[in-house]
Design a protein around this motif. Structure first.
Motif, PDB file in Angstrom:
ATOM      1  N   GLN A 104      73.898  39.134  58.698  1.00  0.00           N
ATOM      2  CA  GLN A 104      72.826  39.816  59.818  1.00  0.00           C
ATOM      3  C   GLN A 104      71.507  40.009  59.125  1.00  0.00           C
ATOM      4  O   GLN A 104      71.405  40.354  57.847  1.00  0.00           O
ATOM      5  CB  GLN A 104      73.654  41.001  60.052  1.00  0.00           C
ATOM      6  N   GLU A 105      70.729  39.383  59.866  1.00  0.00           N
ATOM      7  CA  GLU A 105      68.967  39.857  59.397  1.00  0.00           C
ATOM      8  C   GLU A 105      68.832  41.292  59.349  1.00  0.00           C
ATOM      9  O   GLU A 105      69.262  41.912  60.346  1.00  0.00           O
ATOM     10  CB  GLU A 105      68.096  39.089  60.183  1.00  0.00           C
ATOM     11  N   VAL A 106      68.136  41.796  58.279  1.00  0.00           N
ATOM     12  CA  VAL A 106      68.080  43.141  58.178  1.00  0.00           C
ATOM     13  C   VAL A 106      66.582  43.354  58.247  1.00  0.00           C
ATOM     14  O   VAL A 106      65.455  42.533  58.241  1.00  0.00           O
ATOM     15  CB  VAL A 106      68.231  43.595  56.786  1.00  0.00           C
ATOM     16  N   LYS A 107      65.941  44.495  59.120  1.00  0.00           N
ATOM     17  CA  LYS A 107      64.760  44.768  59.541  1.00  0.00           C
ATOM     18  C   LYS A 107      64.203  46.168  59.113  1.00  0.00           C
ATOM     19  O   LYS A 107      65.136  46.772  59.005  1.00  0.00           O
ATOM     20  CB  LYS A 107      64.441  44.339  60.978  1.00  0.00           C
ATOM     21  N   VAL A 108      63.027  46.259  58.713  1.00  0.00           N
ATOM     22  CA  VAL A 108      62.444  47.696  58.603  1.00  0.00           C
ATOM     23  C   VAL A 108      62.864  48.420  59.498  1.00  0.00           C
ATOM     24  O   VAL A 108      62.707  48.032  60.959  1.00  0.00           O
ATOM     25  CB  VAL A 108      60.891  47.499  58.195  1.00  0.00           C
ATOM     26  N   ASP A 152      65.940  49.522  60.075  1.00  0.00           N
ATOM     27  CA  ASP A 152      67.325  49.472  60.108  1.00  0.00           C
ATOM     28  C   ASP A 152      68.271  50.696  59.049  1.00  0.00           C
ATOM     29  O   ASP A 152      67.523  50.931  58.240  1.00  0.00           O
ATOM     30  CB  ASP A 152      67.948  48.316  59.917  1.00  0.00           C
ATOM     31  N   SER A 153      69.084  51.027  59.858  1.00  0.00           N
ATOM     32  CA  SER A 153      69.964  51.686  58.824  1.00  0.00           C
ATOM     33  C   SER A 153      70.500  50.740  57.713  1.00  0.00           C
ATOM     34  O   SER A 153      71.120  49.726  58.198  1.00  0.00           O
ATOM     35  CB  SER A 153      71.260  52.450  59.468  1.00  0.00           C
ATOM     36  N   ALA A 154      70.495  51.053  56.544  1.00  0.00           N
ATOM     37  CA  ALA A 154      70.807  50.084  55.580  1.00  0.00           C
ATOM     38  C   ALA A 154      72.419  49.514  55.655  1.00  0.00           C
ATOM     39  O   ALA A 154      73.186  50.587  55.528  1.00  0.00           O
ATOM     40  CB  ALA A 154      70.677  50.557  54.081  1.00  0.00           C
ATOM     41  N   PRO A 155      72.788  48.405  55.823  1.00  0.00           N
ATOM     42  CA  PRO A 155      74.045  47.821  55.764  1.00  0.00           C
ATOM     43  C   PRO A 155      74.991  48.417  54.574  1.00  0.00           C
ATOM     44  O   PRO A 155      74.199  48.073  53.550  1.00  0.00           O
ATOM     45  CB  PRO A 155      74.225  46.548  56.273  1.00  0.00           C
ATOM     46  N   ASN A 156      76.094  48.734  54.452  1.00  0.00           N
ATOM     47  CA  ASN A 156      77.035  48.913  53.362  1.00  0.00           C
ATOM     48  C   ASN A 156      77.338  47.679  52.906  1.00  0.00           C
ATOM     49  O   ASN A 156      77.438  46.699  53.549  1.00  0.00           O
ATOM     50  CB  ASN A 156      78.019  50.027  53.480  1.00  0.00           C
ATOM     51  N   PHE A 157      77.812  47.529  51.634  1.00  0.00           N
ATOM     52  CA  PHE A 157      78.441  46.571  50.976  1.00  0.00           C
ATOM     53  C   PHE A 157      78.929  46.827  49.679  1.00  0.00           C
ATOM     54  O   PHE A 157      79.135  47.854  49.481  1.00  0.00           O
ATOM     55  CB  PHE A 157      77.060  45.694  50.474  1.00  0.00           C
ATOM     56  N   THR A 158      79.909  45.896  49.097  1.00  0.00           N
ATOM     57  CA  THR A 158      80.672  46.279  48.185  1.00  0.00           C
ATOM     58  C   THR A 158      80.574  45.061  47.123  1.00  0.00           C
ATOM     59  O   THR A 158      80.735  43.783  47.498  1.00  0.00           O
ATOM     60  CB  THR A 158      82.108  46.320  48.304  1.00  0.00           C
ATOM     61  N   VAL A 159      79.839  45.473  46.037  1.00  0.00           N
ATOM     62  CA  VAL A 159      79.565  44.300  44.909  1.00  0.00           C
ATOM     63  C   VAL A 159      80.388  44.635  43.705  1.00  0.00           C
ATOM     64  O   VAL A 159      80.923  45.937  43.396  1.00  0.00           O
ATOM     65  CB  VAL A 159      78.249  43.915  44.719  1.00  0.00           C
ATOM     66  N   LEU A 160      80.469  43.726  42.583  1.00  0.00           N
ATOM     67  CA  LEU A 160      81.081  44.262  41.325  1.00  0.00           C
ATOM     68  C   LEU A 160      80.070  44.467  40.407  1.00  0.00           C
ATOM     69  O   LEU A 160      79.200  43.654  39.898  1.00  0.00           O
ATOM     70  CB  LEU A 160      81.999  43.135  40.857  1.00  0.00           C
ATOM     71  N   ALA A 161      80.133  45.621  39.413  1.00  0.00           N
ATOM     72  CA  ALA A 161      79.343  45.940  38.619  1.00  0.00           C
ATOM     73  C   ALA A 161      79.643  45.085  37.279  1.00  0.00           C
ATOM     74  O   ALA A 161      80.681  44.218  37.438  1.00  0.00           O
ATOM     75  CB  ALA A 161      79.463  47.190  37.810  1.00  0.00           C
ATOM     76  N   GLY A 178      75.849  39.591  50.943  1.00  0.00           N
ATOM     77  CA  GLY A 178      75.261  38.537  51.523  1.00  0.00           C
ATOM     78  C   GLY A 178      75.318  38.481  53.017  1.00  0.00           C
ATOM     79  O   GLY A 178      74.319  38.124  53.636  1.00  0.00           O
ATOM     80  N   GLU A 179      76.632  38.767  53.405  1.00  0.00           N
ATOM     81  CA  GLU A 179      77.000  38.894  55.022  1.00  0.00           C
ATOM     82  C   GLU A 179      76.030  39.827  55.590  1.00  0.00           C
ATOM     83  O   GLU A 179      75.731  39.979  56.548  1.00  0.00           O
ATOM     84  CB  GLU A 179      78.266  38.960  55.034  1.00  0.00           C
ATOM     85  N   ALA A 180      76.029  41.055  55.018  1.00  0.00           N
ATOM     86  CA  ALA A 180      75.512  42.336  55.484  1.00  0.00           C
ATOM     87  C   ALA A 180      73.888  42.321  55.530  1.00  0.00           C
ATOM     88  O   ALA A 180      73.397  42.862  56.460  1.00  0.00           O
ATOM     89  CB  ALA A 180      75.963  43.632  54.639  1.00  0.00           C
ATOM     90  N   TYR A 181      73.416  41.450  54.628  1.00  0.00           N
ATOM     91  CA  TYR A 181      71.876  41.457  54.460  1.00  0.00           C
ATOM     92  C   TYR A 181      71.432  40.219  55.168  1.00  0.00           C
ATOM     93  O   TYR A 181      70.371  39.778  54.806  1.00  0.00           O
ATOM     94  CB  TYR A 181      71.330  42.044  53.203  1.00  0.00           C
ATOM     95  N   ARG A 199      76.022  28.336  48.681  1.00  0.00           N
ATOM     96  CA  ARG A 199      77.001  29.490  48.500  1.00  0.00           C
ATOM     97  C   ARG A 199      76.223  30.252  47.295  1.00  0.00           C
ATOM     98  O   ARG A 199      76.940  30.823  46.446  1.00  0.00           O
ATOM     99  CB  ARG A 199      78.468  29.008  48.224  1.00  0.00           C
ATOM    100  N   LEU A 200      75.107  30.302  47.489  1.00  0.00           N
ATOM    101  CA  LEU A 200      74.343  31.435  46.702  1.00  0.00           C
ATOM    102  C   LEU A 200      73.231  32.058  47.485  1.00  0.00           C
ATOM    103  O   LEU A 200      73.311  32.057  48.827  1.00  0.00           O
ATOM    104  CB  LEU A 200      73.208  30.399  45.887  1.00  0.00           C
ATOM    105  N   LEU A 201      72.781  33.418  46.977  1.00  0.00           N
ATOM    106  CA  LEU A 201      71.914  34.224  48.008  1.00  0.00           C
ATOM    107  C   LEU A 201      70.760  33.873  47.877  1.00  0.00           C
ATOM    108  O   LEU A 201      70.102  33.377  46.763  1.00  0.00           O
ATOM    109  CB  LEU A 201      72.606  35.517  47.405  1.00  0.00           C
ATOM    110  N   ALA A 202      69.854  33.811  48.859  1.00  0.00           N
ATOM    111  CA  ALA A 202      68.456  33.613  49.041  1.00  0.00           C
ATOM    112  C   ALA A 202      67.750  34.746  48.665  1.00  0.00           C
ATOM    113  O   ALA A 202      68.014  35.885  48.597  1.00  0.00           O
ATOM    114  CB  ALA A 202      68.218  33.506  50.709  1.00  0.00           C
ATOM    115  N   ARG A 203      66.595  34.377  47.813  1.00  0.00           N
ATOM    116  CA  ARG A 203      65.845  35.109  47.034  1.00  0.00           C
ATOM    117  C   ARG A 203      65.398  36.094  48.266  1.00  0.00           C
ATOM    118  O   ARG A 203      64.648  35.803  49.301  1.00  0.00           O
ATOM    119  CB  ARG A 203      64.570  34.517  46.475  1.00  0.00           C
ATOM    120  N   SER A 204      65.441  37.567  47.747  1.00  0.00           N
ATOM    121  CA  SER A 204      64.876  38.401  48.990  1.00  0.00           C
ATOM    122  C   SER A 204      64.701  39.899  48.043  1.00  0.00           C
ATOM    123  O   SER A 204      65.165  40.174  46.987  1.00  0.00           O
ATOM    124  CB  SER A 204      65.751  38.685  50.080  1.00  0.00           C
ATOM    125  N   VAL A 205      64.063  40.926  48.834  1.00  0.00           N
ATOM    126  CA  VAL A 205      64.063  41.947  48.422  1.00  0.00           C
ATOM    127  C   VAL A 205      63.941  43.026  49.249  1.00  0.00           C
ATOM    128  O   VAL A 205      63.364  43.039  50.517  1.00  0.00           O
ATOM    129  CB  VAL A 205      62.490  42.084  47.564  1.00  0.00           C
TER     130      VAL A 205
END
Length: 166
Positions: A16-20, A22-31, A114-117, A125-131
């Motif tokens: 899902q594309e995120v826009k200014v 929007d409520s920030a989508p939740n995600f789960t990643v690993l530290a 990656g899916e949420a943002y 199967r990499l994430l696109a550079r973004s901020v």
């Protein structure tokens, strides 16, 4: 969706594309210690989320170092660097690079971030550079999908957005 190339070749972004605004989508990643990190892990802080294809490449290295340097000057800001690199590789790289102000997190397990943002490059199967900048109320205040994956993001604009959100 944002139009992105990697080394000049078009890539398909999944999620899902995120826009200014929007409520920030939740995600789960690993530290780096394999514990789970999600959006609420830094609740009440401004979040600068720096997304990179791989920590072991030149532009990703420079991007992480730049935001690490800037993070040292910011109060009440959590800086996350997200990639699909394994947590062990991120930990090793951070130790070698002296990175102390940025938390590297891995989206390798299920591409939740990656899916949420909307930053999964399907072909690689990499994430696109973004901020992304998320304010303390979980609203997205800044978004940059870097159009060419080997280019640098707009560091100045991202830091200005963090300061404005703080």
């Amino acid at each position: 969706m944002a139009s992105v190339t990697f080394k000049g070749n078009p890539v398909t972004l999944l999620g899902q594309e995120v826009k200014v605004g929007d409520s920030a989508p939740n995600f789960t990643v690993l530290a780096n210690d394999m514990s789970e990190v999600n959006l609420s892990s830094s609740k009440g802080k401004v979040r600068l989320i720096s997304v990179i294809p791989s920590i072991d490449t030149g532009v990703c290295d420079a991007q992480t170092r730049k935001f690490n340097e800037e993070a040292a000057k910011l109060d009440n800001v959590e800086v996350l660097t997200v990639s699909v690199d394994l947590p062990f590789a991120q930990k090793r790289w951070c130790a070698a690079a002296g990175i102390e102000n940025v938390q590297t997190v891995s989206d390798h397990r299920d591409l939740s971030f990656g899916e949420a943002y909307g930053v999964i490059m399907q072909e690689l199967r990499l994430l696109a550079r973004s901020v992304f900048v998320v304010d303390s109320n979980d609203k997205v205040t800044y978004v940059e999908y870097v159009s060419e994956g080997t280019d640098h993001p707009n560091y100045e604009a991202a830091i200005a957005a963090v300061k404005a959100a703080n």
